[in-house]
Motif scaffolding. Structure first.
Motif, mmCIF file in Angstrom:
data_model
loop_
_atom_site.group_PDB
_atom_site.id
_atom_site.type_symbol
_atom_site.label_atom_id
_atom_site.label_comp_id
_atom_site.label_asym_id
_atom_site.label_seq_id
_atom_site.Cartn_x
_atom_site.Cartn_y
_atom_site.Cartn_z
ATOM 1 N N GLU A 21 24.394 -60.531 13.583
ATOM 2 C CA GLU A 21 24.091 -59.893 12.306
ATOM 3 C C GLU A 21 24.024 -60.855 11.131
ATOM 4 N N ASN A 22 24.602 -62.043 11.272
ATOM 5 C CA ASN A 22 24.697 -62.958 10.133
ATOM 6 C C ASN A 22 24.403 -64.395 10.542
ATOM 7 N N LEU A 23 23.978 -65.170 9.552
ATOM 8 C CA LEU A 23 23.964 -66.614 9.699
ATOM 9 C C LEU A 23 25.310 -67.097 9.186
ATOM 10 N N ASN A 24 26.009 -67.872 10.006
ATOM 11 C CA ASN A 24 27.364 -68.299 9.683
ATOM 12 C C ASN A 24 27.445 -69.805 9.528
ATOM 13 N N VAL A 25 28.508 -70.264 8.865
ATOM 14 C CA VAL A 25 28.765 -71.686 8.727
ATOM 15 C C VAL A 25 30.185 -71.952 9.212
ATOM 16 N N LEU A 26 30.377 -73.069 9.896
ATOM 17 C CA LEU A 26 31.684 -73.415 10.452
ATOM 18 C C LEU A 26 32.493 -74.199 9.427
ATOM 19 N N LEU A 27 33.690 -73.699 9.116
ATOM 20 C CA LEU A 27 34.573 -74.350 8.152
ATOM 21 C C LEU A 27 35.890 -74.729 8.804
ATOM 22 N N GLN A 28 36.541 -75.718 8.208
ATOM 23 C CA GLN A 28 37.814 -76.208 8.715
ATOM 24 C C GLN A 28 38.937 -75.879 7.727
ATOM 25 N N VAL A 111 25.412 -85.767 3.698
ATOM 26 C CA VAL A 111 25.493 -84.477 4.395
ATOM 27 C C VAL A 111 24.457 -84.390 5.512
ATOM 28 N N TYR A 112 24.922 -83.948 6.663
ATOM 29 C CA TYR A 112 24.049 -83.602 7.783
ATOM 30 C C TYR A 112 24.195 -82.110 8.040
ATOM 31 N N TYR A 113 23.115 -81.475 8.481
ATOM 32 C CA TYR A 113 23.283 -80.095 8.918
ATOM 33 C C TYR A 113 22.499 -79.849 10.193
ATOM 34 N N LEU A 114 22.955 -78.847 10.939
ATOM 35 C CA LEU A 114 22.281 -78.485 12.171
ATOM 36 C C LEU A 114 22.440 -76.994 12.416
ATOM 37 N N THR A 115 21.607 -76.471 13.308
ATOM 38 C CA THR A 115 21.581 -75.034 13.597
ATOM 39 C C THR A 115 21.783 -74.811 15.079
ATOM 40 N N MET A 116 22.422 -73.662 15.417
ATOM 41 C CA MET A 116 22.693 -73.339 16.816
ATOM 42 C C MET A 116 23.033 -71.859 16.940
ATOM 43 N N PRO A 117 22.945 -71.303 18.149
ATOM 44 C CA PRO A 117 23.506 -69.968 18.371
ATOM 45 C C PRO A 117 25.023 -70.046 18.200
ATOM 46 N N ILE A 118 25.625 -69.025 17.624
ATOM 47 C CA ILE A 118 27.047 -69.092 17.303
ATOM 48 C C ILE A 118 27.916 -69.234 18.546
ATOM 49 N N ASN A 119 27.449 -68.698 19.668
ATOM 50 C CA ASN A 119 28.268 -68.782 20.878
ATOM 51 C C ASN A 119 28.174 -70.140 21.569
ATOM 52 N N THR A 120 27.473 -71.092 20.954
ATOM 53 C CA THR A 120 27.425 -72.442 21.505
ATOM 54 C C THR A 120 28.796 -73.096 21.441
ATOM 55 N N ILE A 121 29.580 -72.726 20.432
ATOM 56 C CA ILE A 121 30.913 -73.303 20.243
ATOM 57 C C ILE A 121 31.961 -72.239 20.538
ATOM 58 N N GLU A 122 32.862 -72.550 21.446
ATOM 59 C CA GLU A 122 33.965 -71.658 21.742
ATOM 60 C C GLU A 122 35.202 -72.130 20.975
ATOM 61 N N LEU A 123 35.665 -71.307 20.049
ATOM 62 C CA LEU A 123 36.808 -71.664 19.228
ATOM 63 C C LEU A 123 38.084 -71.077 19.820
ATOM 64 N N ALA A 124 39.098 -71.922 19.972
ATOM 65 C CA ALA A 124 40.385 -71.446 20.463
ATOM 66 C C ALA A 124 41.060 -70.597 19.388
ATOM 67 N N GLU A 125 41.966 -69.732 19.803
ATOM 68 C CA GLU A 125 42.632 -68.842 18.860
ATOM 69 C C GLU A 125 43.420 -69.620 17.809
ATOM 70 N N ASN A 126 43.979 -70.750 18.199
ATOM 71 C CA ASN A 126 44.767 -71.565 17.268
ATOM 72 C C ASN A 126 43.943 -72.681 16.626
ATOM 73 N N SER A 127 42.629 -72.558 16.708
ATOM 74 C CA SER A 127 41.756 -73.593 16.146
ATOM 75 C C SER A 127 41.830 -73.613 14.618
ATOM 76 N N ASN A 128 41.641 -74.806 14.051
ATOM 77 C CA ASN A 128 41.576 -74.959 12.600
ATOM 78 C C ASN A 128 40.183 -74.635 12.069
ATOM 79 N N PHE A 129 39.268 -74.255 12.958
ATOM 80 C CA PHE A 129 37.891 -73.969 12.570
ATOM 81 C C PHE A 129 37.611 -72.474 12.690
#
Length: 253
Positions: A21-28, A111-129
């Motif tokens: 539903e959205n375009l998202n950005v990954l933050l730390q 600055v560099y930017y890139l695009t991907m499907p969101i499920n390309t990255i699997e974030l752990a529950e305790n991730s800082n991202f």
């Protein structure tokens, strides 16, 4: 290899991920509490980034960040813009954070930017991202809100002239996934029949024998792939280089 860092030169990465539903950005997550009333408590978000090693190029620095965050190499990263205003670090939180990391208040970032499907990255529950919709961001540090906005505007402008859209969908995609990606990024509605007609007429949209079961659909959907080789060949031969997206825009905007 010289692991010393250049204290006034950094690289930041804007990673866009397309969800349903959205375009998202990954933050730390950025956290610091000195338990001293003279210092502010830092509890906000920033872009993935770090200072450049003396022996690394800018591209190598970006690759290092992306590997640490995603465990993958990405050939589609784009060097976007340099930010070097003396006002980049102006809040008490930003100043404290920089000093705690041994950096300098006046820091230039590439600055560099890139695009991907969101499920390309699997974030752990305790991730800082964490993923956030680009239009609903939390409190972010430094000038990272500006950087994200600038990258998003650049993405929207290039998606009509370059094949960036295909980085936002799976390698094997359905026409519905492609249409949804386009609509989300540009926040528009497209006529389904015309979109499909224009899309399948392009030589670089390759139909596959594979099909995929899609939620909410009774029948499996046909899959397609984007052929970069065919696309580049068309461009080299000075044919009509505009992608399907340009043609679609003329029809609906």
């Amino acid at each position: 290899m010289d692991f010393r860092k250049i204290n006034n030169l950094s690289v930041d990465c804007v990673i866009f991920g397309l969800g349903s539903e959205n375009l998202n950005v990954l933050l730390q997550k950025r956290s610091l509490n000195l338990y001293n009333e003279n210092y502010p408590v830092i509890d906000d978000w920033v872009l993935p980034g770090e200072h450049v090693f003396k022996s690394n190029s800018l591209g190598q620095s970006a690759d290092k960040i992306l590997i640490e965050v995603t465990n993958n190499h990405f050939a589609n990263k784009k060097q976007f813009r340099t930010y070097g205003s003396h006002r980049r670090v102006k809040s008490d939180k930003d100043l404290l954070w920089v000093r705690s990391r041994g950096g300098e208040a006046r820091t230039i970032t590439v600055v560099y930017y890139l695009t991907m499907p969101i499920n390309t990255i699997e974030l752990a529950e305790n991730s800082n991202f964490r993923w956030f919709p680009v239009e609903s961001l939390p409190e972010v540090g430094f000038d990272h809100q500006l950087i994200i906005n600038d990258c998003y505007e650049d993405l929207k402008s290039k998606i009509t002239t370059e094949p960036i859209l295909f980085d936002l969908v799976p390698v094997k995609f359905t026409l519905n996934e492609l249409q949804t990606a386009f609509q989300i990024v540009l926040n528009i509605e497209l006529d389904n029949r015309n979109f499909r007609k224009k899309t399948i007429s392009k030589a670089y949209i390759v139909p596959l024998d594979d099909k995929r079961k899609v939620a909410g659909s009774k029948k499996p959907s046909k899959l397609y792939m984007f052929s970069k080789d065919v696309y580049e060949k068309i461009a080299e031969n000075d044919f009509m280089i505009g992608t399907i997206l340009v043609m679609i825009l003329k029809l609906f905007l």
